[in-house]
Motif scaffolding. Structure first.
Motif, PDB file in Angstrom:
ATOM      1  N   GLU A  17       0.855  -1.186   0.000  1.00  0.00           N
ATOM      2  CA  GLU A  17       0.000   0.000   0.000  1.00  0.00           C
ATOM      3  C   GLU A  17       0.883   1.225   0.000  1.00  0.00           C
ATOM      4  N   ALA A  18       0.491   2.221  -0.781  1.00  0.00           N
ATOM      5  CA  ALA A  18       1.224   3.491  -0.787  1.00  0.00           C
ATOM      6  C   ALA A  18       0.246   4.616  -1.071  1.00  0.00           C
ATOM      7  N   GLY A  19       0.413   5.747  -0.376  1.00  0.00           N
ATOM      8  CA  GLY A  19      -0.343   6.953  -0.677  1.00  0.00           C
ATOM      9  C   GLY A  19      -1.722   6.999  -0.059  1.00  0.00           C
ATOM     10  N   THR A  20      -2.383   8.131  -0.290  1.00  0.00           N
ATOM     11  CA  THR A  20      -3.754   8.335   0.170  1.00  0.00           C
ATOM     12  C   THR A  20      -4.533   8.948  -0.990  1.00  0.00           C
ATOM     13  N   GLY A  21      -5.858   8.859  -0.903  1.00  0.00           N
ATOM     14  CA  GLY A  21      -6.685   9.411  -1.977  1.00  0.00           C
ATOM     15  C   GLY A  21      -7.547   8.315  -2.582  1.00  0.00           C
ATOM     16  N   LEU A  22      -7.988   8.529  -3.813  1.00  0.00           N
ATOM     17  CA  LEU A  22      -8.813   7.531  -4.505  1.00  0.00           C
ATOM     18  C   LEU A  22      -8.069   6.189  -4.546  1.00  0.00           C
ATOM     19  N   PRO A  23      -8.698   5.092  -4.060  1.00  0.00           N
ATOM     20  CA  PRO A  23      -7.999   3.807  -4.086  1.00  0.00           C
ATOM     21  C   PRO A  23      -7.862   3.258  -5.511  1.00  0.00           C
ATOM     22  N   VAL A  24      -6.664   2.803  -5.816  1.00  0.00           N
ATOM     23  CA  VAL A  24      -6.360   2.205  -7.122  1.00  0.00           C
ATOM     24  C   VAL A  24      -5.741   0.828  -6.854  1.00  0.00           C
ATOM     25  N   VAL A  25      -6.479  -0.227  -7.201  1.00  0.00           N
ATOM     26  CA  VAL A  25      -5.999  -1.586  -6.966  1.00  0.00           C
ATOM     27  C   VAL A  25      -5.234  -2.043  -8.209  1.00  0.00           C
ATOM     28  N   LEU A  26      -4.037  -2.561  -8.019  1.00  0.00           N
ATOM     29  CA  LEU A  26      -3.231  -3.061  -9.146  1.00  0.00           C
ATOM     30  C   LEU A  26      -3.031  -4.561  -8.983  1.00  0.00           C
ATOM     31  N   LEU A  44       2.521   6.772  -8.280  1.00  0.00           N
ATOM     32  CA  LEU A  44       1.064   6.941  -8.176  1.00  0.00           C
ATOM     33  C   LEU A  44       0.682   7.551  -6.822  1.00  0.00           C
ATOM     34  N   ALA A  45       1.423   7.153  -5.779  1.00  0.00           N
ATOM     35  CA  ALA A  45       1.169   7.753  -4.459  1.00  0.00           C
ATOM     36  C   ALA A  45       1.486   9.250  -4.505  1.00  0.00           C
ATOM     37  N   ALA A  46       2.612   9.596  -5.144  1.00  0.00           N
ATOM     38  CA  ALA A  46       3.013  11.010  -5.223  1.00  0.00           C
ATOM     39  C   ALA A  46       1.989  11.823  -6.014  1.00  0.00           C
ATOM     40  N   ALA A  47       1.279  11.164  -6.918  1.00  0.00           N
ATOM     41  CA  ALA A  47       0.280  11.874  -7.743  1.00  0.00           C
ATOM     42  C   ALA A  47      -1.058  12.007  -7.008  1.00  0.00           C
ATOM     43  N   GLY A  48      -1.153  11.460  -5.788  1.00  0.00           N
ATOM     44  CA  GLY A  48      -2.370  11.675  -4.985  1.00  0.00           C
ATOM     45  C   GLY A  48      -3.331  10.505  -4.978  1.00  0.00           C
ATOM     46  N   PRO A 252       8.288   2.156 -17.301  1.00  0.00           N
ATOM     47  CA  PRO A 252       7.431   2.678 -16.237  1.00  0.00           C
ATOM     48  C   PRO A 252       7.092   4.154 -16.407  1.00  0.00           C
ATOM     49  N   ASP A 253       8.013   4.944 -16.971  1.00  0.00           N
ATOM     50  CA  ASP A 253       7.728   6.377 -17.098  1.00  0.00           C
ATOM     51  C   ASP A 253       6.503   6.601 -17.975  1.00  0.00           C
ATOM     52  N   ALA A 254       6.474   5.922 -19.136  1.00  0.00           N
ATOM     53  CA  ALA A 254       5.329   6.095 -20.042  1.00  0.00           C
ATOM     54  C   ALA A 254       4.068   5.488 -19.434  1.00  0.00           C
ATOM     55  N   PHE A 255       4.211   4.332 -18.813  1.00  0.00           N
ATOM     56  CA  PHE A 255       3.061   3.660 -18.195  1.00  0.00           C
ATOM     57  C   PHE A 255       2.464   4.550 -17.102  1.00  0.00           C
ATOM     58  N   ASN A 256       3.332   5.052 -16.205  1.00  0.00           N
ATOM     59  CA  ASN A 256       2.839   5.852 -15.081  1.00  0.00           C
ATOM     60  C   ASN A 256       2.216   7.158 -15.572  1.00  0.00           C
TER      61      ASN A 256
END
Ligand code: MLT
Length: 268
Positions: A17-26, A44-48, A252-256
């Motif tokens: 788990e990382a970050g807070t905000g809208l949950p995104v399950v991978l 993704l965590a840094a992006a909120g 990962p850069d393009a994917f993220n």
């Protein structure tokens, strides 16, 4: 790594788990575990966003459950993880096998879906030749162990560019693939072999959907992604340059950037 008890599934799930905000399950692909999402967690965590990446039953650090692993069951497993964490709705995304599970979640728990991300995956089930290959790999895993599966699969999963020029990506894929157990591999291969056709459920998906595919993906090629895009109204299809099947690891850069840009449009 964190763990959470899922009494309904008869197991304790391991997840990152990382970050807070809208949950995104991978949801991870085969023959991997949650560790394949390492390049996504911090960005993704840094992006909120609150990233949740579980290990499927029998893979990584989640022990097998009481039921044999199956793709529909994997969708229910995700719902059980969300229940246990008190999450009502989430964006659910998966790569390859994880994508099959994300589509199962969309079919079986549509009210809990805030958005769908389908990376390097496809709607069609295995054909006869595909099922025979799964049976052969099951026999190989039992006879020779997880390393033999990694040896056979990794050259097909990773694109040539990453194999030749991206040692960090190769190292991550190798490390995660080689730490799986024989039982986990056998269970996942049987689930892949027996998975249902996801195509009939896709036109019913009523949430924003992002389809991603590595430009050189040979396992679930851009044509399969185009078909997914055609089945889900209003979906967006993005090609990840230079990547093969493991597009999130290889580029990962393009994917993220694609995922974060798309997720930000979902935010109120
Ligand atoms: C995966 O990456 O999860 C597998 O390649 C999926 C499959 O073999 O169908």
């Amino acid at each position: 790594m964190k763990t959470i008890d899922l009494p309904r599934c008869g197991l304790t799930a391991a997840y990152d788990e990382a970050g807070t905000g809208l949950p995104v399950v991978l949801l991870h692909g085969f023959p991997f575990d949650r560790g394949m999402w390492e390049p996504q967690l911090a960005p993704l965590a840094a992006a909120g966003f609150r990233v949740l990446a579980p290990d499927f039953p029998g893979m990584g650090r989640t022990a097998a459950g009481t039921e044999p692993f199956a793709i529909d069951g994997a969708g229910d497993f995700v719902a059980a993880v969300l229940d246990a964490l008190g999450v009502a709705r989430a964006v659910v995304g998966g790569l390859s096998m994880g994508g099959y599970a994300a589509m199962a979640f969309a079919r079986r728990h549509p009210a809990r879906l805030a958005g769908l991300i389908l990376a390097d995956t496809k709607a069609a089930p295995d054909d006869e030749a595909g099922r025979a290959t799964r049976d052969r790999l099951i026999a190989t895993a039992k006879a020779e162990g997880p390393g033999a599966i990694a040896d056979e699969m990794l050259p097909k999963l990773m694109g040539e560019k990453a194999r030749k020029t991206n040692p960090a990506a190769v190292r991550l894929a190798e490390t995660v693939a080689r730490r799986q157990t024989v039982d986990g591999i056998v269970g996942a291969l049987a689930a892949l072999r027996d998975r249902p056709d996801a195509a009939p459920g896709l036109p019913k998906v009523a949430v924003p959907t992002l389809v991603l595919v590595g430009e050189y993906d040979e396992v679930t090629p851009p044509l399969a992604a185009a078909r997914l895009g055609a089945l889900v109204a209003g979906s967006e299809v993005v090609h990840i340059p230079g990547a093969g099947h493991l597009s999130n690891v290889e580029n990962p850069d393009a994917f993220n950037a694609a995922v974060v840009g798309w997720l930000k449009q979902l935010k109120p």
